[in-house]
Design a protein around this motif. Structure first.
Motif, PDB file in Angstrom:
ATOM      1  N   THR A  17     -35.265 -24.947  48.819  1.00  0.00           N
ATOM      2  CA  THR A  17     -34.887 -25.997  49.769  1.00  0.00           C
ATOM      3  C   THR A  17     -35.797 -27.212  49.640  1.00  0.00           C
ATOM      4  O   THR A  17     -35.347 -28.356  49.790  1.00  0.00           O
ATOM      5  CB  THR A  17     -34.942 -25.462  51.207  1.00  0.00           C
ATOM      6  OG1 THR A  17     -36.243 -24.902  51.458  1.00  0.00           O
ATOM      7  CG2 THR A  17     -33.882 -24.403  51.433  1.00  0.00           C
ATOM      8  N   MET A  18     -37.090 -26.964  49.348  1.00  0.00           N
ATOM      9  CA  MET A  18     -38.008 -28.085  49.151  1.00  0.00           C
ATOM     10  C   MET A  18     -37.625 -28.890  47.919  1.00  0.00           C
ATOM     11  O   MET A  18     -37.667 -30.131  47.931  1.00  0.00           O
ATOM     12  CB  MET A  18     -39.438 -27.560  49.010  1.00  0.00           C
ATOM     13  CG  MET A  18     -40.499 -28.651  48.968  1.00  0.00           C
ATOM     14  SD  MET A  18     -40.530 -29.589  50.525  1.00  0.00           S
ATOM     15  CE  MET A  18     -41.835 -30.750  50.152  1.00  0.00           C
ATOM     16  N   TYR A  20     -34.565 -29.160  46.624  1.00  0.00           N
ATOM     17  CA  TYR A  20     -33.373 -29.918  46.979  1.00  0.00           C
ATOM     18  C   TYR A  20     -33.724 -31.119  47.851  1.00  0.00           C
ATOM     19  O   TYR A  20     -33.152 -32.209  47.712  1.00  0.00           O
ATOM     20  CB  TYR A  20     -32.370 -29.019  47.709  1.00  0.00           C
ATOM     21  CG  TYR A  20     -31.484 -28.222  46.794  1.00  0.00           C
ATOM     22  CD1 TYR A  20     -30.623 -28.853  45.903  1.00  0.00           C
ATOM     23  CD2 TYR A  20     -31.487 -26.836  46.823  1.00  0.00           C
ATOM     24  CE1 TYR A  20     -29.799 -28.130  45.055  1.00  0.00           C
ATOM     25  CE2 TYR A  20     -30.676 -26.092  45.981  1.00  0.00           C
ATOM     26  CZ  TYR A  20     -29.830 -26.742  45.099  1.00  0.00           C
ATOM     27  OH  TYR A  20     -29.025 -26.023  44.255  1.00  0.00           O
ATOM     28  N   THR A  21     -34.660 -30.944  48.772  1.00  0.00           N
ATOM     29  CA  THR A  21     -35.073 -32.036  49.648  1.00  0.00           C
ATOM     30  C   THR A  21     -35.671 -33.188  48.854  1.00  0.00           C
ATOM     31  O   THR A  21     -35.320 -34.360  49.062  1.00  0.00           O
ATOM     32  CB  THR A  21     -36.097 -31.532  50.676  1.00  0.00           C
ATOM     33  OG1 THR A  21     -35.513 -30.502  51.469  1.00  0.00           O
ATOM     34  CG2 THR A  21     -36.544 -32.662  51.592  1.00  0.00           C
ATOM     35  N   LEU A  22     -36.577 -32.864  47.932  1.00  0.00           N
ATOM     36  CA  LEU A  22     -37.216 -33.910  47.132  1.00  0.00           C
ATOM     37  C   LEU A  22     -36.212 -34.621  46.233  1.00  0.00           C
ATOM     38  O   LEU A  22     -36.241 -35.848  46.106  1.00  0.00           O
ATOM     39  CB  LEU A  22     -38.346 -33.299  46.296  1.00  0.00           C
ATOM     40  CG  LEU A  22     -39.542 -32.746  47.083  1.00  0.00           C
ATOM     41  CD1 LEU A  22     -40.546 -32.101  46.143  1.00  0.00           C
ATOM     42  CD2 LEU A  22     -40.200 -33.856  47.898  1.00  0.00           C
ATOM     43  N   TYR A  24     -32.941 -34.866  46.707  1.00  0.00           N
ATOM     44  CA  TYR A  24     -32.007 -35.622  47.552  1.00  0.00           C
ATOM     45  C   TYR A  24     -32.647 -36.927  48.028  1.00  0.00           C
ATOM     46  O   TYR A  24     -32.045 -38.006  47.924  1.00  0.00           O
ATOM     47  CB  TYR A  24     -31.594 -34.764  48.743  1.00  0.00           C
ATOM     48  CG  TYR A  24     -30.643 -35.446  49.689  1.00  0.00           C
ATOM     49  CD1 TYR A  24     -29.284 -35.530  49.402  1.00  0.00           C
ATOM     50  CD2 TYR A  24     -31.102 -36.021  50.876  1.00  0.00           C
ATOM     51  CE1 TYR A  24     -28.406 -36.166  50.268  1.00  0.00           C
ATOM     52  CE2 TYR A  24     -30.234 -36.658  51.745  1.00  0.00           C
ATOM     53  CZ  TYR A  24     -28.894 -36.727  51.439  1.00  0.00           C
ATOM     54  OH  TYR A  24     -28.033 -37.368  52.289  1.00  0.00           O
ATOM     55  N   LEU A  25     -33.875 -36.845  48.548  1.00  0.00           N
ATOM     56  CA  LEU A  25     -34.554 -38.043  49.026  1.00  0.00           C
ATOM     57  C   LEU A  25     -34.834 -39.019  47.895  1.00  0.00           C
ATOM     58  O   LEU A  25     -34.780 -40.238  48.079  1.00  0.00           O
ATOM     59  CB  LEU A  25     -35.852 -37.671  49.738  1.00  0.00           C
ATOM     60  CG  LEU A  25     -35.706 -36.937  51.071  1.00  0.00           C
ATOM     61  CD1 LEU A  25     -37.073 -36.580  51.642  1.00  0.00           C
ATOM     62  CD2 LEU A  25     -34.944 -37.803  52.078  1.00  0.00           C
ATOM     63  N   SER A  26     -35.136 -38.479  46.719  1.00  0.00           N
ATOM     64  CA  SER A  26     -35.394 -39.361  45.573  1.00  0.00           C
ATOM     65  C   SER A  26     -34.135 -40.121  45.176  1.00  0.00           C
ATOM     66  O   SER A  26     -34.177 -41.334  44.939  1.00  0.00           O
ATOM     67  CB  SER A  26     -35.915 -38.542  44.390  1.00  0.00           C
ATOM     68  OG  SER A  26     -37.143 -37.921  44.710  1.00  0.00           O
TER      69      SER A  26
END
Length: 278
Positions: A17-18, A20-22, A24-26
């Motif tokens: 999940t981390m 995917y988070t990075l 996605y935010l990028s």
């Protein structure tokens, strides 16, 4: 090591999940903003400085930031009153009023701008009443503030509502039983509990106002040096194929917004420390 992971949780998947988070935010935030800033520096620093320091551009900065701050402050005051009314009182039509708060979220910004302009113009319902008093709203900075207040109030109300709902009425009754008047109860009991939420709502409303375009472009009149906002000026530069100028102005506005929001977050962090220490 500089990078540590939390202890194993009952719910697995932190690394996935981390990641995917990075990613996605990028893709959504960091890379577009980085591309914008890099586009600004394709020209010489002298040319970039000339474009972002033109009198017309500086005037748009002042109009945008000043009107956004005033609108966010108005929303902070009246948004608190609306949130307080919705959370503390039961009355007929409460759900209808609660739904109206979200109306600026649902309306397209262009529709909001056209509606506000029609109402506050000299021949509009409200504008015709203000005209004899010498108050002109449409095509002035006051009109910009009205539009920014309209689109920003849901952020304050929806941020304050959960904080007010969690605030126990017993604390207010205890303060009253100890001899505190209404003002003392508000300042010493209610305000410390909701202050972080108030600052967050103010920051969200302010940030929303800084980038607003659709609802403002109709009611402002778009007069250079007077009622022209930075968002419109960026669009104007793009229509003139001045991509460097548009990128430079957008980057400058981005940095100014970041600094102002950073200051607001520092104030919120300091207020939270003071309240926890108290």
């Amino acid at each position: 090591m500089w990078l540590t992971f939390p202890k194993r949780s009952v719910i697995p998947g932190f690394r996935l999940t981390m990641a995917y988070t990075l990613v996605y935010l990028s893709l959504i935030v960091l890379i577009p903003l980085a591309a914008l800033m890099l586009r600004s520096f394709t020209s010489s620093w002298t040319e970039v400085w000339q474009k972002i320091s033109e009198p017309r551009v500086v005037a748009s900065y002042k109009v945008t930031i000043l009107c956004s701050l005033v609108a966010a402050t108005i929303n902070l005051v009246f948004g608190f009153i609306v949130a307080w009314t919705l959370t503390r009182y039961q009355f007929w039509g409460r759900k209808f009023v609660d739904a109206i708060v979200d109306l600026p979220f649902a309306l397209p910004t262009a529709v909001s701008g056209i509606a506000l302009t029609a109402i506050y113009a000299k021949n509009g319902w409200i504008g015709s009443l203000l005209e004899p008093l010498g108050v002109q709203v449409a095509f002035t900075q006051l009109g910009i503030i009205v539009a920014l207040t309209f689109i920003g109030i849901p952020f304050v109300v929806r941020t304050l509502q959960p904080a007010l709902e969690e605030l126990e009425i017993d604390l207010e009754e205890a303060a009253a039983s100890l001899g505190a008047n209404r003002w003392q109860t508000f300042v010493r009991v209610i305000l410390p509990a909701i202050l972080p939420s108030m600052i967050t709502g103010f920051a969200l409303s302010f940030a929303r106002a800084l980038g607003e375009y659709g609802s403002v472009v109709f009611i402002s009149g778009n007069m250079p040096m007077k009622t022209e906002i930075t968002s419109l000026l960026i669009i104007t530069k793009l229509e003139q194929y001045d991509f460097v100028g548009a990128s430079a102005i957008a980057t400058t506005m981005l940095l100014m917004s970041f600094v102002l929001l950073l200051i607001i977050n520092l104030v919120q962090w300091h207020a939270g420390r003071v309240l926890r220490g108290a």
